[in-house]
Design a protein around this motif. Structure first.
Motif, PDB file in Angstrom:
ATOM      1  N   VAL B 213       0.859  -1.166   0.000  1.00 25.42           N
ATOM      2  CA  VAL B 213       0.000   0.000   0.000  1.00 25.42           C
ATOM      3  C   VAL B 213       0.901   1.223   0.000  1.00 25.42           C
ATOM      4  CG1 VAL B 213      -0.197   0.062   2.527  1.00 25.42           C
ATOM      5  CG2 VAL B 213      -1.959   1.141   1.144  1.00 25.42           C
ATOM      6  N   PHE B 214       0.489   2.258  -0.697  1.00 26.52           N
ATOM      7  CA  PHE B 214       1.293   3.471  -0.778  1.00 26.52           C
ATOM      8  C   PHE B 214       0.563   4.600  -0.061  1.00 26.52           C
ATOM      9  CE2 PHE B 214       3.221   7.206  -2.481  1.00 26.52           C
ATOM     10  CZ  PHE B 214       4.544   6.848  -2.724  1.00 26.52           C
ATOM     11  N   LEU B 215       1.186   5.154   0.969  1.00 26.40           N
ATOM     12  CA  LEU B 215       0.574   6.241   1.730  1.00 26.40           C
ATOM     13  C   LEU B 215       1.142   7.570   1.239  1.00 26.40           C
ATOM     14  CD1 LEU B 215       0.836   4.810   5.374  1.00 26.40           C
ATOM     15  CD2 LEU B 215      -0.977   4.469   3.700  1.00 26.40           C
ATOM     16  N   ASP B 216       0.265   8.557   1.132  1.00 27.03           N
ATOM     17  CA  ASP B 216       0.705   9.855   0.624  1.00 27.03           C
ATOM     18  C   ASP B 216       0.680  10.886   1.740  1.00 27.03           C
ATOM     19  OD1 ASP B 216       1.462  11.792  -1.218  1.00 27.03           O
ATOM     20  OD2 ASP B 216      -0.632  12.450  -1.398  1.00 27.03           O
ATOM     21  N   THR B 217       1.672  11.755   1.748  1.00 28.21           N
ATOM     22  CA  THR B 217       1.777  12.749   2.823  1.00 28.21           C
ATOM     23  C   THR B 217       0.815  13.912   2.605  1.00 28.21           C
ATOM     24  OG1 THR B 217       4.112  12.251   2.652  1.00 28.21           O
ATOM     25  CG2 THR B 217       3.489  13.957   4.204  1.00 28.21           C
ATOM     26  N   GLU B 218       0.648  14.328   1.341  1.00 29.84           N
ATOM     27  CA  GLU B 218      -0.125  15.551   1.098  1.00 29.84           C
ATOM     28  C   GLU B 218      -1.620  15.328   1.258  1.00 29.84           C
ATOM     29  OE1 GLU B 218       1.323  16.749  -2.737  1.00 29.84           O
ATOM     30  OE2 GLU B 218       3.356  16.619  -1.882  1.00 29.84           O
ATOM     31  N   THR B 219      -2.140  14.266   0.622  1.00 28.87           N
ATOM     32  CA  THR B 219      -3.583  14.032   0.722  1.00 28.87           C
ATOM     33  C   THR B 219      -3.929  13.264   1.986  1.00 28.87           C
ATOM     34  OG1 THR B 219      -3.294  12.066  -0.598  1.00 28.87           O
ATOM     35  CG2 THR B 219      -3.958  14.051  -1.760  1.00 28.87           C
ATOM     36  N   LYS B 220      -2.895  12.820   2.732  1.00 24.88           N
ATOM     37  CA  LYS B 220      -3.079  12.109   3.989  1.00 24.88           C
ATOM     38  C   LYS B 220      -3.963  10.875   3.859  1.00 24.88           C
ATOM     39  CE  LYS B 220      -2.507  16.051   7.103  1.00 24.88           C
ATOM     40  NZ  LYS B 220      -1.141  15.736   7.512  1.00 24.88           N
ATOM     41  N   THR B 221      -3.782  10.139   2.763  1.00 31.70           N
ATOM     42  CA  THR B 221      -4.489   8.870   2.658  1.00 31.70           C
ATOM     43  C   THR B 221      -3.714   7.961   1.719  1.00 31.70           C
ATOM     44  OG1 THR B 221      -6.590   7.813   2.247  1.00 31.70           O
ATOM     45  CG2 THR B 221      -5.977   9.597   0.760  1.00 31.70           C
ATOM     46  N   MET B 222      -4.224   6.726   1.547  1.00 34.01           N
ATOM     47  CA  MET B 222      -3.529   5.811   0.651  1.00 34.01           C
ATOM     48  C   MET B 222      -3.887   6.158  -0.785  1.00 34.01           C
ATOM     49  SD  MET B 222      -5.816   2.540   1.658  1.00 34.01           S
ATOM     50  CE  MET B 222      -6.095   1.715   0.116  1.00 34.01           C
ATOM     51  N   ILE B 223      -2.916   6.072  -1.700  1.00 28.66           N
ATOM     52  CA  ILE B 223      -3.263   6.396  -3.080  1.00 28.66           C
ATOM     53  C   ILE B 223      -3.115   5.202  -4.002  1.00 28.66           C
ATOM     54  CG2 ILE B 223      -2.940   8.891  -2.975  1.00 28.66           C
ATOM     55  CD1 ILE B 223      -0.151   8.530  -3.960  1.00 28.66           C
ATOM     56  N   ALA B 224      -2.586   4.083  -3.499  1.00 32.16           N
ATOM     57  CA  ALA B 224      -2.521   2.907  -4.369  1.00 32.16           C
ATOM     58  C   ALA B 224      -2.305   1.657  -3.549  1.00 32.16           C
ATOM     59  CB  ALA B 224      -1.383   3.060  -5.374  1.00 32.16           C
ATOM     60  N   THR B 225      -2.776   0.536  -4.073  1.00 32.41           N
ATOM     61  CA  THR B 225      -2.420  -0.754  -3.487  1.00 32.41           C
ATOM     62  C   THR B 225      -2.018  -1.685  -4.620  1.00 32.41           C
ATOM     63  OG1 THR B 225      -4.696  -1.498  -3.654  1.00 32.41           O
ATOM     64  CG2 THR B 225      -3.987  -0.672  -1.507  1.00 32.41           C
ATOM     65  N   GLY B 226      -1.296  -2.732  -4.283  1.00 33.79           N
ATOM     66  CA  GLY B 226      -0.897  -3.704  -5.289  1.00 33.79           C
ATOM     67  C   GLY B 226       0.557  -4.050  -5.137  1.00 33.79           C
ATOM     68  N   SER B 227       1.025  -4.965  -5.985  1.00 33.85           N
ATOM     69  CA  SER B 227       2.417  -5.372  -5.867  1.00 33.85           C
ATOM     70  C   SER B 227       3.315  -4.246  -6.361  1.00 33.85           C
ATOM     71  CB  SER B 227       2.644  -6.650  -6.662  1.00 33.85           C
ATOM     72  OG  SER B 227       3.391  -6.370  -7.806  1.00 33.85           O
TER      73      SER B 227
END
Lengths: 378, 262
Positions: B213-227
């Motif tokens: 899972v990829f967490l983003d600092t600016e939008t403060k949420t996850m922006i992608a999941t996957g391998s």
């Protein structure tokens, strides 16, 4: 877990081949079948030159199975038996290859420390010698950085000094107040019972006044400060040592002695005489409260008696002693802090040791100074 | 194989005065090596703390299988967490105990095994991480990499179903980091454990990560999941591509980043 998990083990020998069969669920919560008969059989090594495994009936398994397999394989290898692990499930083979991937480095395993009394005694003696050596070296280094400071070659950061003054002095007043008041009160009570037998309650003032100013005030302040400030010093410096902060200071060109130890030492030397005077006053107030309330003595009489019994030299003696205690407390705290190892438990040890060392130093120095004053007739 | 092992539902992570991450929804499957990615300070470690029950989410919940972690009582939570093992960033070994005592601690307190059996288990776990013979050493006497491996041996003491790693290869040299990756992968393969790790070592992410899972600092949420590999080739989000290519967006080929990794 209440329900028993079944696991079983049995060994069969065909010619020179020994087959070890594991079946059932080999989980840590299971009843473990004893392996020892097979291990002894392997140790004797009678006509066995091959060990194979069968796991056809094996259900789930965890570390339990692995530990027993490792025991069998190790015992087999020790006898030079050919151990065939290829029939084991793939997962187990993978784990076994991990286990045997890094051979144990020779000489890594520790021998248990000798517990013979002579060795213990000898080690204790060596330890004492090393401790004394370290203490003398520490005092020497301290003397050098003090000389540097006096000759203006190094600088004391005023902010550190004043922070330590704040920490050692005003912040300690509540506990000093409480303890000294109570000590004065107890001195008065204990003495009054005896003096009342002779109708000499008036002399409670002499006893409390002289007792507090010459000895007890300073001693009490010193014991409190050992527990409070000496321990803090050791814990602060010890934590800095454990976190490599002291190494960082050294690389930035700060001498830990003059940067960390001197401000603490000087702050304590400056503040201890003042704390001693304050403790004396509190003790006398405590004594007065008891005498005035429980015995037939007025406050004016009490204060008058105190004033005529206690002289400036008594104060001077108490205050000087207390300055000496200050040096010893700071020395014990900082020494143990700087000697601290690099782990959390080492910080705890350093703190304990600082308090014990501090109190031992104080009591010994008090005895010495009292004897000297006595001989000199002060 | 793909049964959900850990499910994160509507989770919001917050300190009293500010939100770190909000609306996190993802599933970690049995047997995954799940990587929590994101730039420094985006809340990766905080997310890990929430997964292992050290911090309570401001909203939402974590499900271990079907069981909710935060609606469960204290005892039930303890029981769930006993099925997990955690390797902290610096190993977090108890410094007043030897390696043997560190690893034996959960075994003696949570099981009724005999002393001899515990000795065997500890020796086995130490051998697994390549530290045979170091049982009587104190953590302070070991190098950083060895402390980390000893921490891993302790995390595995009770044969956990899920292993959590906080920066397993941080502070290790490239060779040791590679060995750590191999160790993690073979533990997953042979023990059948699920691995959840926080890391920003690109080499490890691509070498062993099977999901993430990829967490983003600016939008403060996850922006992608996957391998991670899939994210690198398929994602259109510039932030993810910048992260996965170390800002060198031209090299958008996995082969350039980790030669030799299968």
């Amino acid at each position: 877990m209440t329900d028993k998990i079944a696991c079983a083990f049995h060994a069969s020998q065909q010619g020179t081949t020994l087959e070890a069969t594991f079946s059932g669920d080999w989980l840590l919560s299971a009843e473990i079948p004893a392996l020892d008969p097979l291990l002894t059989q392997l140790d004797q090594g009678k006509g066995i030159n091959r060990l194979i495994f069968s796991t056809k009936g094996l259900g789930s398994w965890d570390s339990l199975l692995m530990t027993d397999l490792i025991r069998l394989i190790d015992a087999g290898k020790k006898q030079g038996i050919d151990v065939d692990t290829t029939t084991l499930p793939e997962g187990i083979q993978g784990l076994l290859s991990l286990v045997y991937a890094v051979p144990e480095p020779t000489g890594a395993r520790r021998k248990p420390a000798s517990s013979q009394w002579l060795a213990v005694l000898g080690n204790a003696g060596l330890q004492l010698y090393q401790d004394t050596q370290a203490l003398i070296a520490f005092i020497g280094e301290l003397a050098i950085s003090m000389t540097m400071l006096l000759r203006g070659k190094s600088r004391l950061r005023p902010v550190d000094f004043w922070l330590n003054i704040q920490e050692c002095g005003p912040s300690a007043l509540p506990i000093i107040t409480l303890i000294s008041l109570l000590v004065g009160l107890i001195l008065a009570f204990v003495g009054a019972v005896q003096l009342a037998l002779f109708g000499a309650e008036m002399y409670i003032a002499d006893m409390v006044g002289l007792g507090m100013t010459r000895d007890m005030g300073g001693l009490m302040a010193a014991v409190i400060m050992t527990g409070r400030t000496g321990a803090t010093f050791a814990a602060q410096l010890g934590t800095m040592q454990a976190n490599s902060e002291i190494d960082a200071l050294k690389t930035m060109g700060f001498e830990p002695m003059s940067f960390l130890v001197l401000p603490r030492l000087l702050a304590l030397i400056c503040i201890m005489p003042l704390l001693c005077l304050y403790a004396d006053l509190m003790g006398i107030i405590g004594g007065a409260w008891v005498t005035v309330n429980f015995f037939d003595v007025s406050l004016t009489q009490y204060l008058d008696r105190t004033a005529s019994a206690v002289h400036l030299k008594d104060f001077a003696m108490g205050v000087t002693k207390c300055a000496v205690y200050g040096v010893l407390i700071a020395l014990a705290g900082c020494l143990r802090g700087m000697q601290c190892g690099r782990s959390a438990s080492a910080v705890g040890d350093a703190t304990t040791s600082a308090v014990v060392t501090g109190i031992v130093f104080i009591v010994i120095s008090d005895a010495l100074m009292t004897m000297i004053c006595n001989r000199l007739g002060i | 194989m793909a049964s959900p092992c850990l499910t994160i539902k509507d989770m919001t992570l917050a300190y009293p005065d500010f939100i770190i991450q909000h609306d996190l929804n993802f599933t970690i499957n049995q047997g995954d090596i799940f990587v929590i990615m994101g730039s420094s300070g985006c809340g990766k470690s905080t997310l890990l703390m929430h997964l292992i029950g050290l911090m309570q989410p401001a909203k939402g919940d974590v499900f271990y299988g079907e069981e909710s972690l935060w609606q469960a009582g204290q005892q039930a939570r303890q029981r769930i967490l006993q099925r997990t093992g955690v390797l902290f960033q610096s190993g977090a070994l108890l410094s007043s105990m030897t390696l043997f005592e560190n690893i034996a601690l959960p075994l003696t307190e949570h099981t009724r095994l005999s002393a001899q059996r515990i000795r065997l288990l500890v020796d086995y776990k130490l051998a697994l991480v390549g530290l045979s013979g170091f049982a009587d050493f104190y953590p302070a006497e070991l190098s950083g990499g060895m402390q980390k491996r000893a921490g891993l041996a302790r995390a595995m003491a009770l044969d956990p179903e899920i292993l959590f790693f906080d920066e397993p290869s941080a502070g290790l040299d490239p060779v040791s980091a590679k060995l750590m990756d191999d160790l993690i992968r073979s533990l997953r393969d042979h023990l059948g454990a699920t691995i959840v790790m926080v890391t920003h070592e690109l080499a490890s992410i691509f070498a062993i990560g099977s999901n993430g899972v990829f967490l983003d600092t600016e939008t403060k949420t996850m922006i992608a999941t996957g391998s991670p590999k899939q994210l690198l080739t398929e994602s259109n989000d510039p932030k993810i591509i910048r992260f996965l290519t170390r800002g060198e967006t031209d090299n958008r080929q996995t082969d350039n980043l980790h030669p030799g990794a299968a």
